[in-house]
Design an enzyme around this catalytic site. Structure first.
Site, short mmCIF file in Angstrom:
data_model
loop_
_atom_site.label_atom_id
_atom_site.label_comp_id
_atom_site.label_asym_id
_atom_site.label_seq_id
_atom_site.Cartn_x
_atom_site.Cartn_y
_atom_site.Cartn_z
N HIS A 156 0.81 -1.21 0.00
CA HIS A 156 0.00 0.00 0.00
C HIS A 156 0.85 1.27 0.00
O HIS A 156 0.34 2.35 -0.32
CB HIS A 156 -1.00 0.00 1.17
CG HIS A 156 -0.40 0.16 2.52
ND1 HIS A 156 -0.17 -0.89 3.38
CD2 HIS A 156 -0.01 1.27 3.20
CE1 HIS A 156 0.33 -0.44 4.50
NE2 HIS A 156 0.45 0.86 4.42
N ASP A 193 0.50 -7.83 1.85
CA ASP A 193 0.83 -6.41 1.74
C ASP A 193 2.34 -6.23 1.65
O ASP A 193 2.97 -5.61 2.52
CB ASP A 193 0.25 -5.66 2.94
CG ASP A 193 0.29 -4.15 2.76
OD1 ASP A 193 0.42 -3.70 1.61
OD2 ASP A 193 0.21 -3.43 3.77
N SER A 226 4.60 2.40 7.97
CA SER A 226 4.31 1.24 7.13
C SER A 226 5.51 0.86 6.28
O SER A 226 6.09 1.70 5.59
CB SER A 226 3.13 1.54 6.21
OG SER A 226 1.93 1.62 6.92
#
Length: 389
Positions: free
Chosen positions: A118, A149, A235
């Site tokens: 993402h 992910d 992230s």
């Protein structure tokens, strides 16, 4: 490469992290719900520093942690508002602006970077990697994992250190335990690069439904839960043991609570990297069955005598068969109504389903399925093929 950095505040709500197309958005996943509890911590934890200190971890790992920044020409975006009487933007045509940022870590000396999918989800953006000393280098997104992910990025900009970049090693995430001390490093809030926080592993085997504005939702399985502070912008950053080795990649945070973050285990990431290095792309194996997980509450309804495994069943509403025609399972003789109990002796459960187990294998490898069928236990040998989904 010059670019204009747009500043903004990130608003965190129960269901999402704001992902700004304009204004320095932060790449992040928020947790909608925890679908499975996994293994939890109970009682007090004694932290053992025999393998190293937080300072030593930071000194070893920080040079290999990078910011991953998405850049776009926002001239057309701003210019559209001039039709409604707003002043025309002062941004020059072709000038690139930062639209989102996250974290990554260098895995090889030639500049292979691992980050979250993402973080690099915008196919129209250009990407740069910013090293710990502030050097900004162009980067190319090599591939994105279809099932997790995870994304792989290659540093392509010119730099004398190519071939000598500091890099990190994977630890075996199967060996971690609840209570183990960990360190998280990341580009917190998109502003504070190499922010380092510490905590413990709070649980393993978590399954969550996560998402963020601009990303949609995704079910993530087999996650590590940690109380090390993870913020928007973290992230893709590494979760490290006290030897400075990667045990996970920080991915999502529960925005309704404090100290609940989630990371993808290092072994899951390592398999993706191995697949890319072998095939030149991320390849996922598949067996070719649709199923529901068997447990003590549904075994009678399914008409089976076992309370674990996965029950092979089609989707009648969508008219999809339980066994995909010409799939590895079909070739091995798997049938609808079978219960697959284990893969190479590894038992399938609610927290360790077929998709989790198969992810640890490569295309072309052979596995043995233990199957319950009509009251008897049989075996089937399956050669894994590439998933086309």
């Amino acid at each position: 490469m010059e670019h204009t950095k747009k500043m903004s505040l990130a608003l965190i709500s129960v269901v999402s992290l704001v992902y700004g197309i304009v204004g320095g958005g932060l790449s992040g996943y928020a947790v909608f719900s925890i679908l499975d509890n996994g293994e939890e911590t109970t009682g007090d934890t004694i932290i053992n520093f025999e393998n190293g200190s937080y300072k030593e971890v930071w000194e070893k790992a920080a040079p290999a942690v990078v910011s991953v920044v998405a850049l776009k020409d926002l001239g057309d975006y701003y210019d559209q508002f001039s039709f409604f009487g707003f002043p025309k933007t002062v941004q020059e045509d072709g000038e690139l602006s930062e639209v989102s940022s996250g974290t990554g870590f260098i895995l090889t000396a030639d500049g292979l970077v691992v980050t979250n999918k993402h973080v690099v989800s915008d196919a129209e953006a250009e990407y740069v990697v910013i090293l710990d000393d502030g050097t900004e280098l162009e980067a190319e997104v090599l591939d994105k994992d279809s099932l997790n992910d995870i994304a792989l990025v290659q540093i392509t900009g010119d730099d004398d250190r190519i071939g000598e970049f500091p890099n990190l090693d994977f630890a075996d995430s199967d060996l971690i335990s609840v209570g183990d001390p960990v360190v998280a490093i990341g580009n917190a809030l998109g502003e504070y690069s190499n922010t380092t926080t510490a905590g413990i592993i709070s649980a393993t085997g978590r399954e969550i439904l996560a998402g963020g504005t601009g990303f949609g939702t995704e079910t993530l399985v087999n996650l590590i839960q940690t109380d090390a502070a993870i913020n928007p912008g973290n992230s893709g950053g590494p979760l490290l043991n006290l030897s400075g080795e990667i045990v996970g990649m920080n991915t999502a945070v529960d925005t309704t609570a404090s100290g609940i973050g989630f990371a993808i285990p290092s072994n899951d990431i390592a398999m993706v990297v191995k697949s890319y290095q072998e095939f030149g792309r991320i390849v996922r194996p598949f067996v070719g069955v649709r199923y529901v997980v068997v447990h003590e509450n549904n075994m009678k309804r399914l008409g089976v005598d076992v309370d674990y495994g996965v029950y092979v069943i089609g989707d009648q509403q969508a008219q999809l068969p339980g066994v995909v025609p010409d799939s590895p399972a079909a070739k091995a003789g798997v049938k609808e109504g079978d219960v697959i109990l284990s893969v190479n002796g590894e038992v399938l459960t609610e927290t360790n389903t077929l998709v989790n187990v198969i992810a640890a294998y490569l295309v072309g490898e052979t596995i043995t399925l233990e199957i319950w069928r009509d009251g008897e236990t049989i075996t089937a040998t399956v050669t894994l093929e590439e998933s086309t989904q």
